[in-house]
Design a protein around this motif. Structure first.
Motif, PDB file in Angstrom:
ATOM      1  N   THR A  85      79.208 -33.785 112.636  1.00  0.00           N
ATOM      2  CA  THR A  85      78.890 -33.073 111.393  1.00  0.00           C
ATOM      3  C   THR A  85      78.490 -31.630 111.697  1.00  0.00           C
ATOM      4  OG1 THR A  85      76.616 -33.942 111.505  1.00  0.00           O
ATOM      5  CG2 THR A  85      78.218 -35.184 110.199  1.00  0.00           C
ATOM      6  N   MET A  86      77.251 -31.415 112.082  1.00  0.00           N
ATOM      7  CA  MET A  86      76.771 -30.059 112.291  1.00  0.00           C
ATOM      8  C   MET A  86      77.460 -29.376 113.462  1.00  0.00           C
ATOM      9  SD  MET A  86      72.692 -30.470 111.519  1.00  0.00           S
ATOM     10  CE  MET A  86      72.464 -31.740 112.765  1.00  0.00           C
ATOM     11  N   GLY A  87      77.731 -30.123 114.530  1.00  0.00           N
ATOM     12  CA  GLY A  87      78.385 -29.516 115.683  1.00  0.00           C
ATOM     13  C   GLY A  87      79.780 -29.015 115.351  1.00  0.00           C
ATOM     14  N   MET A  88      80.567 -29.833 114.666  1.00  0.00           N
ATOM     15  CA  MET A  88      81.931 -29.433 114.333  1.00  0.00           C
ATOM     16  C   MET A  88      81.968 -28.334 113.284  1.00  0.00           C
ATOM     17  SD  MET A  88      83.711 -31.065 116.410  1.00  0.00           S
ATOM     18  CE  MET A  88      85.289 -30.538 115.752  1.00  0.00           C
ATOM     19  N   SER A  89      80.948 -28.263 112.422  1.00  0.00           N
ATOM     20  CA  SER A  89      80.927 -27.203 111.411  1.00  0.00           C
ATOM     21  C   SER A  89      80.773 -25.823 112.043  1.00  0.00           C
ATOM     22  CB  SER A  89      79.794 -27.444 110.406  1.00  0.00           C
ATOM     23  OG  SER A  89      78.525 -27.341 111.031  1.00  0.00           O
ATOM     24  N   LEU A  90      80.197 -25.755 113.238  1.00  0.00           N
ATOM     25  CA  LEU A  90      80.078 -24.468 113.930  1.00  0.00           C
ATOM     26  C   LEU A  90      81.433 -23.966 114.414  1.00  0.00           C
ATOM     27  CD1 LEU A  90      76.856 -25.136 116.033  1.00  0.00           C
ATOM     28  CD2 LEU A  90      77.060 -23.602 114.078  1.00  0.00           C
ATOM     29  N   ILE A 168      68.646 -30.025 112.763  1.00  0.00           N
ATOM     30  CA  ILE A 168      69.101 -29.345 111.546  1.00  0.00           C
ATOM     31  C   ILE A 168      68.601 -27.903 111.542  1.00  0.00           C
ATOM     32  CG2 ILE A 168      68.895 -29.282 109.038  1.00  0.00           C
ATOM     33  CD1 ILE A 168      68.824 -32.335 109.065  1.00  0.00           C
ATOM     34  N   GLY A 169      67.326 -27.709 111.845  1.00  0.00           N
ATOM     35  CA  GLY A 169      66.799 -26.349 111.906  1.00  0.00           C
ATOM     36  C   GLY A 169      67.439 -25.528 113.007  1.00  0.00           C
ATOM     37  N   PHE A 182      67.271 -14.481 109.749  1.00  0.00           N
ATOM     38  CA  PHE A 182      66.368 -14.038 108.687  1.00  0.00           C
ATOM     39  C   PHE A 182      67.068 -12.927 107.900  1.00  0.00           C
ATOM     40  CE2 PHE A 182      62.976 -15.606 111.645  1.00  0.00           C
ATOM     41  CZ  PHE A 182      62.496 -16.591 110.801  1.00  0.00           C
ATOM     42  N   HIS A 183      68.175 -13.291 107.278  1.00  0.00           N
ATOM     43  CA  HIS A 183      69.013 -12.295 106.605  1.00  0.00           C
ATOM     44  C   HIS A 183      69.871 -13.028 105.569  1.00  0.00           C
ATOM     45  CE1 HIS A 183      72.079  -9.154 106.055  1.00  0.00           C
ATOM     46  NE2 HIS A 183      71.174  -8.321 106.540  1.00  0.00           N
ATOM     47  N   PRO A 184      70.180 -12.376 104.444  1.00  0.00           N
ATOM     48  CA  PRO A 184      71.028 -13.049 103.433  1.00  0.00           C
ATOM     49  C   PRO A 184      72.390 -13.477 103.952  1.00  0.00           C
ATOM     50  CG  PRO A 184      69.953 -11.116 102.486  1.00  0.00           C
ATOM     51  CD  PRO A 184      69.655 -11.090 103.957  1.00  0.00           C
ATOM     52  N   ARG A 185      72.867 -12.869 105.051  1.00  0.00           N
ATOM     53  CA  ARG A 185      74.187 -13.228 105.563  1.00  0.00           C
ATOM     54  C   ARG A 185      74.259 -14.687 106.007  1.00  0.00           C
ATOM     55  NH1 ARG A 185      72.616  -9.311 109.582  1.00  0.00           N
ATOM     56  NH2 ARG A 185      71.450 -10.332 111.251  1.00  0.00           N
ATOM     57  N   VAL A 186      73.108 -15.296 106.257  1.00  0.00           N
ATOM     58  CA  VAL A 186      73.124 -16.678 106.713  1.00  0.00           C
ATOM     59  C   VAL A 186      73.617 -17.622 105.624  1.00  0.00           C
ATOM     60  CG1 VAL A 186      70.777 -17.314 106.009  1.00  0.00           C
ATOM     61  CG2 VAL A 186      71.778 -18.355 108.053  1.00  0.00           C
ATOM     62  N   PHE A 187      73.552 -17.210 104.366  1.00  0.00           N
ATOM     63  CA  PHE A 187      73.981 -18.068 103.255  1.00  0.00           C
ATOM     64  C   PHE A 187      75.439 -17.864 102.882  1.00  0.00           C
ATOM     65  CE2 PHE A 187      69.385 -17.314 102.607  1.00  0.00           C
ATOM     66  CZ  PHE A 187      68.944 -18.621 102.706  1.00  0.00           C
ATOM     67  N   THR A 188      76.156 -17.026 103.588  1.00  0.00           N
ATOM     68  CA  THR A 188      77.553 -16.752 103.277  1.00  0.00           C
ATOM     69  C   THR A 188      78.423 -17.042 104.484  1.00  0.00           C
ATOM     70  OG1 THR A 188      77.326 -14.417 103.952  1.00  0.00           O
ATOM     71  CG2 THR A 188      76.893 -14.937 101.644  1.00  0.00           C
ATOM     72  N   PHE A 194      76.287 -26.009 105.597  1.00  0.00           N
ATOM     73  CA  PHE A 194      75.229 -26.461 104.699  1.00  0.00           C
ATOM     74  C   PHE A 194      75.536 -27.857 104.161  1.00  0.00           C
ATOM     75  CE2 PHE A 194      74.841 -21.830 104.624  1.00  0.00           C
ATOM     76  CZ  PHE A 194      73.487 -21.693 104.856  1.00  0.00           C
ATOM     77  N   LEU A 195      76.806 -28.147 103.923  1.00  0.00           N
ATOM     78  CA  LEU A 195      77.177 -29.497 103.500  1.00  0.00           C
ATOM     79  C   LEU A 195      76.829 -30.517 104.584  1.00  0.00           C
ATOM     80  CD1 LEU A 195      80.669 -28.886 101.820  1.00  0.00           C
ATOM     81  CD2 LEU A 195      78.460 -29.264 100.702  1.00  0.00           C
ATOM     82  N   THR A 196      77.115 -30.174 105.835  1.00  0.00           N
ATOM     83  CA  THR A 196      76.812 -31.112 106.918  1.00  0.00           C
ATOM     84  C   THR A 196      75.308 -31.252 107.146  1.00  0.00           C
ATOM     85  OG1 THR A 196      77.043 -29.306 108.529  1.00  0.00           O
ATOM     86  CG2 THR A 196      78.988 -30.623 108.062  1.00  0.00           C
ATOM     87  N   MET A 197      74.561 -30.180 106.942  1.00  0.00           N
ATOM     88  CA  MET A 197      73.112 -30.276 107.092  1.00  0.00           C
ATOM     89  C   MET A 197      72.513 -31.189 106.035  1.00  0.00           C
ATOM     90  SD  MET A 197      72.352 -26.259 107.971  1.00  0.00           S
ATOM     91  CE  MET A 197      70.598 -26.405 107.670  1.00  0.00           C
ATOM     92  N   PHE A 198      72.928 -31.020 104.787  1.00  0.00           N
ATOM     93  CA  PHE A 198      72.426 -31.893 103.722  1.00  0.00           C
ATOM     94  C   PHE A 198      72.925 -33.324 103.898  1.00  0.00           C
ATOM     95  CE2 PHE A 198      71.967 -27.794 101.365  1.00  0.00           C
ATOM     96  CZ  PHE A 198      70.603 -27.900 101.142  1.00  0.00           C
TER      97      PHE A 198
END
Length: 393
Positions: A85-90, A168-169, A182-188, A194-198
């Motif tokens: 999940t999280m590993g492959m999303s990277l 997850i963190g 610590f920047h808005p770019r992390v949400f884009t 984010f799907l895999t984290m949730f």
């Protein structure tokens, strides 16, 4: 050229442009750097996480725990879920901002470099400390009337959730290798992560509380409410510590880490070393460096041309889109670089002569005349205050 080029030229070429567009090279370089960075992110995420699972059990026995803090099925679940999940999303991360402003990688640079190894050790230590610490804390806070098996199950459930939520963190901060999240770019850029984290968090709650499933994962009693507070605190602790480490790794940590890893590598057996073979271009560059004699020699420590007497040539560096451009004062001789790839010099002066062929105009101070190395040496000898831009191709 793939369209207009002849078959003979295509066979002899090392690279063929299928669309005859030189801009394709830039796109290919950008994509190649993105793939390289994403491979490093996968290693930076998966290696410390996997090591932390095994070392948590090993150090648990070393420090004297009677029971392992994690069971085999829990470790297997973490390996499967986080890697898939999280590993492959990277792997689908877009290119980081400024990826084309970075200098080219040196030939033979390894994916498993010093930064990856350092981050692996650093994060692994943090995860092991938190997992073992929360396991011991849970054992000490469980009510005394509970049976020994129930105490161990509750402590294991907390340690298990601490490991997963810390991952997850850590996954969020791994989106950028050195840049801060610590920047808005992390949400884009990559909604998949984010799907895999949730998804991972939801599956963790599911296996912790659903009857039958929790028994299969050695958590028949679930987890205490106060344990969730410790789990989320640990998650933010990992995220915050890694973000601080990003800011300190280049100015403080890497100058210490590089000599340490270099010493270890130099004293390692030969079968551990993966030195690439020297190609023809590197061999020619080495020969040029070794043959620097006469009025200028190369100061290998500083990377600066010097006169035979040892006094360095005045060298001022400026940025360029491709390669490195520097402003060089008159040196009285030909110019060479450490890579040996110097091909031409560009002058910004107005009334320079080249071999007696007349004036070479320049408009608005912009470089529009290209000189060979031999002509540039003549220009330098004729005018001691003339400046030239030295382009390392």
């Amino acid at each position: 050229m793939g369209i207009t080029g002849t078959e003979v030229s295509k066979e002899a070429a090392k690279m063929v442009l299928a669309d005859d567009n030189f801009a394709t090279i830039v796109i290919a370089v950008r994509e190649g750097r993105r793939v390289w960075d994403n491979l490093r992110k996968l290693l930076i995420f998966n290696l410390p996480v996997n090591f932390a699972q095994g070392f948590s059990i090993w150090w648990g026995y070393v420090v004297g725990f009677e029971q392992a803090p994690l069971t085999a099925i829990q470790v297997l679940y973490v390996n499967m879920v986080t890697a898939c999940t999280m590993g492959m999303s990277l792997a689908v991360e877009p290119a980081e901002p400024g990826v084309m402003n970075k200098p080219p990688r040196r030939i033979g640079k390894r994916l498993l470099g010093k930064l990856v190894l350092w981050r692996c050790v650093f994060v692994c230590v943090i995860l092991v400390i938190l997992v073992l610490g929360m396991y011991e804390w849970a054992l000490s806070t469980v009510p005394e009337e509970y049976s020994a098996d129930k105490k161990v199950n509750l402590a294991r459930a907390e340690a298990f959730n601490v490991l997963v939520f810390c991952e997850i963190g850590y996954c969020l901060t791994t989106r950028f290798i050195k840049m801060s999240t610590f920047h808005p770019r992390v949400f884009t850029g990559n909604y998949v992560i984010f799907l895999t984290m949730f998804l991972t968090a939801g599956m963790q709650v599911f296996i912790t509380y659903v009857p039958g499933v929790q028994w299969f994962f050695n958590m028949p009693d679930g987890i205490m409410p106060i344990s969730w507070a410790r789990v989320f605190v640990c998650m933010f602790v990992v995220y915050g510590i890694v973000e601080i480490e990003k800011r300190l790794v280049d100015p403080i940590m890497m100058p210490i880490i590089r000599p340490c890893f270099g010493w270890i590598y130099s004293h390692s057996p030969k079968f551990f070393k993966l030195d690439p073979e020297e190609d023809e271009h590197d061999k020619k560059a080495r020969v040029r460096r070794e043959s620097l004699t006469g009025s200028q020699q190369l100061d290998s420590a500083a990377g600066t041309p010097t006169h035979a007497g040892g006094s360095p040539v005045v060298l001022g560096r400026t940025s360029a889109t491709y390669g490195v451009a520097v402003t060089l004062a008159a040196s009285g001789g030909a110019v060479r670089t450490a890579s040996g790839r110097l091909t031409e010099l560009t002058t910004t002066a107005g009334d320079l002569t080249r071999g007696g062929s007349g004036a070479l105009p320049a408009a608005d101070g912009k470089p529009d005349v290209k000189l060979t190395l031999e002509d540039a040496a003549k220009v330098q000898r004729q005018g001691s205050n003339k400046k030239v831009a030295l382009a390392d191709q």
